[in-house]
Design an enzyme around this catalytic site. Structure first.
Site, PDB file in Angstrom:
ATOM      1  N   GLU A  24       7.510  20.293  10.859  1.00 37.89           N
ATOM      2  CA  GLU A  24       7.736  19.691   9.544  1.00 37.89           C
ATOM      3  C   GLU A  24       6.360  19.475   8.928  1.00 37.89           C
ATOM      4  OE1 GLU A  24      10.378  16.379   9.174  1.00 37.89           O
ATOM      5  OE2 GLU A  24      11.848  17.252  10.551  1.00 37.89           O
ATOM      6  N   GLY A  27       4.550  14.437  11.990  1.00 37.48           N
ATOM      7  CA  GLY A  27       5.823  13.746  12.147  1.00 37.48           C
ATOM      8  C   GLY A  27       6.776  14.078  11.019  1.00 37.48           C
ATOM      9  N   CYS A  28       7.718  13.194  10.785  1.00 35.72           N
ATOM     10  CA  CYS A  28       8.708  13.390   9.722  1.00 35.72           C
ATOM     11  C   CYS A  28       7.992  13.602   8.390  1.00 35.72           C
ATOM     12  CB  CYS A  28       9.623  12.171   9.647  1.00 35.72           C
ATOM     13  SG  CYS A  28      10.803  12.254   8.280  1.00 35.72           S
ATOM     14  N   PHE A  29       8.352  14.653   7.691  1.00 32.90           N
ATOM     15  CA  PHE A  29       7.614  14.988   6.476  1.00 32.90           C
ATOM     16  C   PHE A  29       7.903  14.086   5.290  1.00 32.90           C
ATOM     17  CE2 PHE A  29      10.499  19.055   6.199  1.00 32.90           C
ATOM     18  CZ  PHE A  29      11.635  18.303   5.938  1.00 32.90           C
ATOM     19  N   TRP A  30       8.970  13.310   5.317  1.00 34.56           N
ATOM     20  CA  TRP A  30       9.291  12.432   4.178  1.00 34.56           C
ATOM     21  C   TRP A  30       8.172  11.438   3.898  1.00 34.56           C
ATOM     22  CZ3 TRP A  30      14.719  10.729   6.218  1.00 34.56           C
ATOM     23  CH2 TRP A  30      15.628  11.778   6.082  1.00 34.56           C
TER      24      TRP A  30
END
Length: 157
Positions: A54, A10-13
């Site tokens: 990502e 998912g979102c890498f943050w």
């Protein structure tokens, strides 16, 4: 002994923040893996179907944390049965993947996937592939949640 593995979920943050807090992880970096172009931008990955995921580059000390334990923690942070999505993020760039750099890593990763599948009723859809290419994301994405504590994250506390 330091080892490196590339994890997409998912979102890498949020994934970077989560992984960076694991004892034995010595460094993390967000970027784009296994796509069609060598140096994509975030805008290209999101809008131009570059095929990248990502991804978080994770370097860890295997004398402090075993790869299998690191993978178990990764599995706990994602929905391993969600195809091309995590939380509200949808698209191939949000697919789950484990990208390895040494062929001897694959057998242990496959074993971890089999163990994970034995605990799930739905099929596990985490792709396991050799790392074909990786490009670091832009500076503003690195350690994003440290710079923006109220920023978006699909991973719960």
């Amino acid at each position: 002994m330091n080892e490196t593995i590339y994890l997409a979920g998912g979102c890498f943050w949020g994934l970077e923040q989560y992984l960076s807090l694991i004892p034995g992880v010595t460094s993390t970096q967000v970027g784009y893996a296994n796509g069609k172009t060598e140096h994509p931008t975030y805008e290209q990955v999101c809008r131009e179907n570059t095929g990248h995921a990502e991804t978080v580059q994770v370097t860890y000390d295997e004398t402090e944390i075993r790869r299998e334990s690191l993978l178990d923690l990764f599995f706990d942070a994602i929905d391993p049965s969600a195809l091309n999505r995590q939380g509200p993020d949808v698209g191939t760039q949000y697919r789950s993947g484990i990208y390895y750099v040494k062929n001897d890593q694959k057998e242990r990763i496959d074993g971890a996937i089999r163990k994970l599948q034995s605990r799930h009723h739905k099929p596990v859809v985490i792709e396991v592939l050799p790392l074909q290419q990786y490009a670091p994301a832009e500076d503003y994405h690195q350690r994003y949640l440290e710079k923006n504590p109220g920023g978006y994250c699909h991973i719960g506390a």
